[in-house]
Write an enzyme that holds these catalytic residues in place. Structure first.
Site, PDB file in Angstrom:
ATOM      1  N   ARG A  47       0.837  -1.204   0.000  1.00 33.97           N
ATOM      2  CA  ARG A  47       0.000   0.000   0.000  1.00 33.97           C
ATOM      3  C   ARG A  47       0.866   1.246   0.000  1.00 33.97           C
ATOM      4  O   ARG A  47       0.503   2.277  -0.548  1.00 33.97           O
ATOM      5  CB  ARG A  47      -0.952  -0.010   1.206  1.00 33.97           C
ATOM      6  N   TYR A  99     -16.060  16.349 -17.510  1.00 41.98           N
ATOM      7  CA  TYR A  99     -16.418  15.002 -17.078  1.00 41.98           C
ATOM      8  C   TYR A  99     -17.431  15.086 -15.937  1.00 41.98           C
ATOM      9  O   TYR A  99     -17.170  15.661 -14.878  1.00 41.98           O
ATOM     10  CB  TYR A  99     -15.167  14.238 -16.647  1.00 41.98           C
ATOM     11  N   ASP A 171      -7.001  18.003 -16.197  1.00 42.58           N
ATOM     12  CA  ASP A 171      -7.364  16.657 -16.604  1.00 42.58           C
ATOM     13  C   ASP A 171      -6.884  16.485 -18.047  1.00 42.58           C
ATOM     14  O   ASP A 171      -7.444  17.064 -18.976  1.00 42.58           O
ATOM     15  CB  ASP A 171      -8.881  16.471 -16.507  1.00 42.58           C
ATOM     16  N   LYS A 196      -8.087   4.866 -19.597  1.00 38.42           N
ATOM     17  CA  LYS A 196      -8.409   5.193 -20.994  1.00 38.42           C
ATOM     18  C   LYS A 196      -7.223   4.902 -21.921  1.00 38.42           C
ATOM     19  O   LYS A 196      -6.835   3.752 -22.095  1.00 38.42           O
ATOM     20  CB  LYS A 196      -8.863   6.643 -21.092  1.00 38.42           C
TER      21      LYS A 196
END
Length: 372
Positions: A47, A99, A171, A196
């Site tokens: 982690r 978005y 973004d 993406k």
């Protein structure tokens, strides 16, 4: 190094066991200590850090020209991490068109925690300036913006923000670090939904933040990454790092095919309007040329003549273009955005969003011709 070379070599890991060229996948959750309690290889628990995540983050930072990158389990987890670096009562400016889920995150999840958010037309610099409040700490840009593919002047907004001590995040999912580098244009943070184009094969979820400098914000991001637990697993990091290696070639093909398809669609009598920054008819084409000199990506939005029902009929008649959410994969997708975004959506009802894949242009065009 050029982008094509960087993409291949920036994620390399030296395999000390067998000398493998392909990067090993480190599926371990924990790592051994030395007698003195230290960690000889620099890793304690997956982690906190993992060799595969380190390789991915190193590659993303190199391609974006940033100081450091942080990988997360999804694009929205990455957006959330930026918001969690702010304090209750801080104000964020977000695009009026962008978005949908990023705005909903700020509004529905972060709002009750005290984050203030205003949406503004990011294409209008005077509107952005007028919307800045004394407690504005972050301006969130999305360019090209989903789903209308509008372009925001990154440099101008960064200049405006810097004079007021405000940070800017961009973004960059649609453009990718191959076609646009917001840090070079003045941005402080770059966000990618690595699901993406960076993944590129529709088989892995991921997100990332790249920072301009290592400072208090980047330290805070690291703590959020570790303590909120939204880190990415080693196999997904491996797949995304592998995706980076072919990203320059894929973006070149996506861009070329999308431009040709957009050009043909623009001339079709059944099309009302084509939104694609690579077209001379796009209202911000000149700005897009300056910010994205290597190509305009593979996303097109089209408005079909007629009503929403007619647009959905066209989407249903397509065969190669599969109806599905998401973008950036090798296969072409089509989506009626308004029905996905819900009743509050401002997206035109006759708009279809197209993710142009890597199929041959003539096959994609034939599919649209029969559907229209």
């Amino acid at each position: 190094m050029r982008k094509e070379t960087q993409a291949i070599h920036a994620t390399n890991l030296v395999d000390e066991t067998a000398g493998a060229i392909a990067t090993p996948v480190f599926l371990t959750t924990t790592f051994t200590r030395d007698l003195d309690g230290s960690y000889p290889k620099g890793h304690m628990y997956s982690r906190n850090s993992n060799p595969n995540r380190d390789a991915l983050e190193q590659g993303l930072a190199a391609l974006e020209g940033g100081a450091k990158a942080f990988a997360f389990g999804s694009g929205l987890a990455a957006v959330s991490a930026i918001f969690q670096c702010l304090a209750s009562g801080d104000h964020v400016l977000m695009p009026a068109v962008g978005y949908y889920a990023s705005v909903k995150l700020a509004e529905e999840i972060m709002g009750p925690w005290g984050l203030q958010m205003t949406q503004v037309n990011m294409e209008d610099l005077s509107a952005v300036e007028a919307a800045i409040l004394p407690n504005t700490k972050l301006i969130w840009i999305e360019t090209p913006a989903n789903p209308l593919l509008s372009i925001t002047d990154i440099t101008s907004i960064c200049t405006l923000a810097r004079a007021r001590g405000i940070r800017v995040a961009v973004d960059n999912t649609i453009a990718t670090p191959i076609l646009q580098n917001p840090i070079a244009l003045g941005a402080d943070f770059v966000m990618h939904a690595t699901t993406k184009y960076i993944g590129g094969h529709s088989d892995v979820l991921g997100g990332a933040i790249v920072v301009r400098t290592e400072d208090a914000w980047s330290e805070r991001l690291k703590r959020v990454q570790i303590l909120m637990g939204a880190t990415q697993n080693p196999l997904d990091c491996y797949l995304l790092a592998r995706g980076l290696k072919t990203l320059p070639l894929r973006m070149r093909e996506h861009s070329v095919t999308a431009w040709e398809l957009a050009s043909r669609l623009e001339k079709h009598p059944a099309i009302e309007r084509v939104h694609y920054p690579g077209l001379a008819s796009h209202p911000q084409h000149a700005l897009a040329l300056r910010q994205m000199p290597r190509g305009f990506s593979g996303m097109i939005s089209i408005q079909i003549k007629g009503d929403e029902a007619n647009a959905r009929l066209v989407a249903g008649r397509l065969r190669l273009f599969q109806q599905a959410t998401s973008l950036g994969g090798v296969e072409s997708l089509v989506e009626h955005r308004r029905s996905i975004e819900g009743p509050q959506s401002t997206t035109p009802g006759n708009l279809l969003r197209i993710s142009v894949g890597l199929e041959h242009i003539d096959d994609l065009w034939a599919d649209f011709e029969q559907a229209l």
